[in-house]
Motif scaffolding. Structure first.
Motif, PDB file in Angstrom:
ATOM      1  N   UNK A   1       0.935  -1.312  -0.034  1.00 34.91           N
ATOM      2  CA  UNK A   1      -0.151   0.023  -0.027  1.00 34.91           C
ATOM      3  C   UNK A   1       0.895   1.330   0.119  1.00 34.91           C
ATOM      4  N   UNK A   2       2.076   1.103  -0.601  1.00 35.19           N
ATOM      5  CA  UNK A   2       2.957   2.164  -0.429  1.00 35.19           C
ATOM      6  C   UNK A   2       2.344   3.569  -1.222  1.00 35.19           C
ATOM      7  N   UNK A   3       1.318   3.342  -2.042  1.00 36.08           N
ATOM      8  CA  UNK A   3       0.825   4.527  -2.735  1.00 36.08           C
ATOM      9  C   UNK A   3       0.048   5.362  -2.062  1.00 36.08           C
ATOM     10  N   UNK A   4      -0.650   4.653  -0.964  1.00 34.99           N
ATOM     11  CA  UNK A   4      -1.676   5.134  -0.001  1.00 34.99           C
ATOM     12  C   UNK A   4      -0.961   5.747   1.295  1.00 34.99           C
ATOM     13  N   UNK A   5       0.374   5.027   1.788  1.00 36.58           N
ATOM     14  CA  UNK A   5       0.992   5.286   2.950  1.00 36.58           C
ATOM     15  C   UNK A   5       2.283   5.575   2.757  1.00 36.58           C
ATOM     16  N   UNK A   6       2.806   6.759   3.629  1.00 42.18           N
ATOM     17  CA  UNK A   6       4.101   7.080   3.619  1.00 42.18           C
ATOM     18  C   UNK A   6       4.816   6.618   4.845  1.00 42.18           C
TER      19      UNK A   6
ATOM     20  N   UNK B   1      -4.972   3.786   6.099  1.00 36.99           N
ATOM     21  CA  UNK B   1      -5.694   5.124   5.779  1.00 36.99           C
ATOM     22  C   UNK B   1      -4.957   5.757   4.746  1.00 36.99           C
ATOM     23  N   UNK B   2      -5.846   6.131   3.716  1.00 29.34           N
ATOM     24  CA  UNK B   2      -5.168   6.989   2.481  1.00 29.34           C
ATOM     25  C   UNK B   2      -4.169   8.095   3.208  1.00 29.34           C
ATOM     26  N   UNK B   3      -3.094   8.170   2.603  1.00 30.21           N
ATOM     27  CA  UNK B   3      -2.353   9.481   2.763  1.00 30.21           C
ATOM     28  C   UNK B   3      -1.873   9.355   4.352  1.00 30.21           C
ATOM     29  N   UNK B   4      -1.996   8.259   4.943  1.00 23.78           N
ATOM     30  CA  UNK B   4      -1.262   8.392   6.447  1.00 23.78           C
ATOM     31  C   UNK B   4       0.181   8.325   6.274  1.00 23.78           C
ATOM     32  N   UNK B   5       0.811   8.593   7.529  1.00 15.06           N
ATOM     33  CA  UNK B   5       2.283   8.582   7.685  1.00 15.06           C
ATOM     34  C   UNK B   5       2.407   7.720   8.631  1.00 15.06           C
ATOM     35  N   UNK B   6       3.099   6.655   8.560  1.00 13.80           N
ATOM     36  CA  UNK B   6       3.246   5.508   9.512  1.00 13.80           C
ATOM     37  C   UNK B   6       3.975   6.189  10.857  1.00 13.80           C
TER      38      UNK B   6
END
Length: 90
Positions: free
Chosen positions: A14-19, A79-84
């Motif tokens: 999911x690297x497109x949605x998560x940073x 979650x879309x655009x989430x930063x881990x």
């Protein structure tokens, strides 16, 4: 270790949605190294410790603690655009 590998694989998928920053992989690496050091010490003392019920219960408690720690490193829901790293700090 399997829980960390699964969380890492899910995060990569999911690297497109998560940073993913630096904190999450470094925490995962730290926990992996801690597990390896525990395995090393357990293997070294395997011949000297008697197998008793108390030792098995203590081993179960350690294993459950590691499992919970590993499952908290990576989120279960992406979650879309989430930063881990931000999720880790909260």
């Amino acid at each position: 270790m399997a829980v960390i590998a699964t969380g890492l694989a899910t995060s990569i998928q999911h690297r497109a949605q998560v940073r993913m920053g630096w904190l999450t992989p470094m925490l995962a690496l730290f926990v992996c190294l801690d597990i390896v050091s525990f395995w090393s010490n357990a293997w070294a003392s395997m011949q000297t410790l008697p197998v008793t019920y108390g030792l098995l219960v203590a081993s179960l408690a350690v294993a459950l603690t590691y499992f919970v720690a590993c499952s908290l490193i990576f989120p279960h829901q992406i979650v879309d655009e989430a930063n881990l790293d931000d999720l880790l700090v909260q």
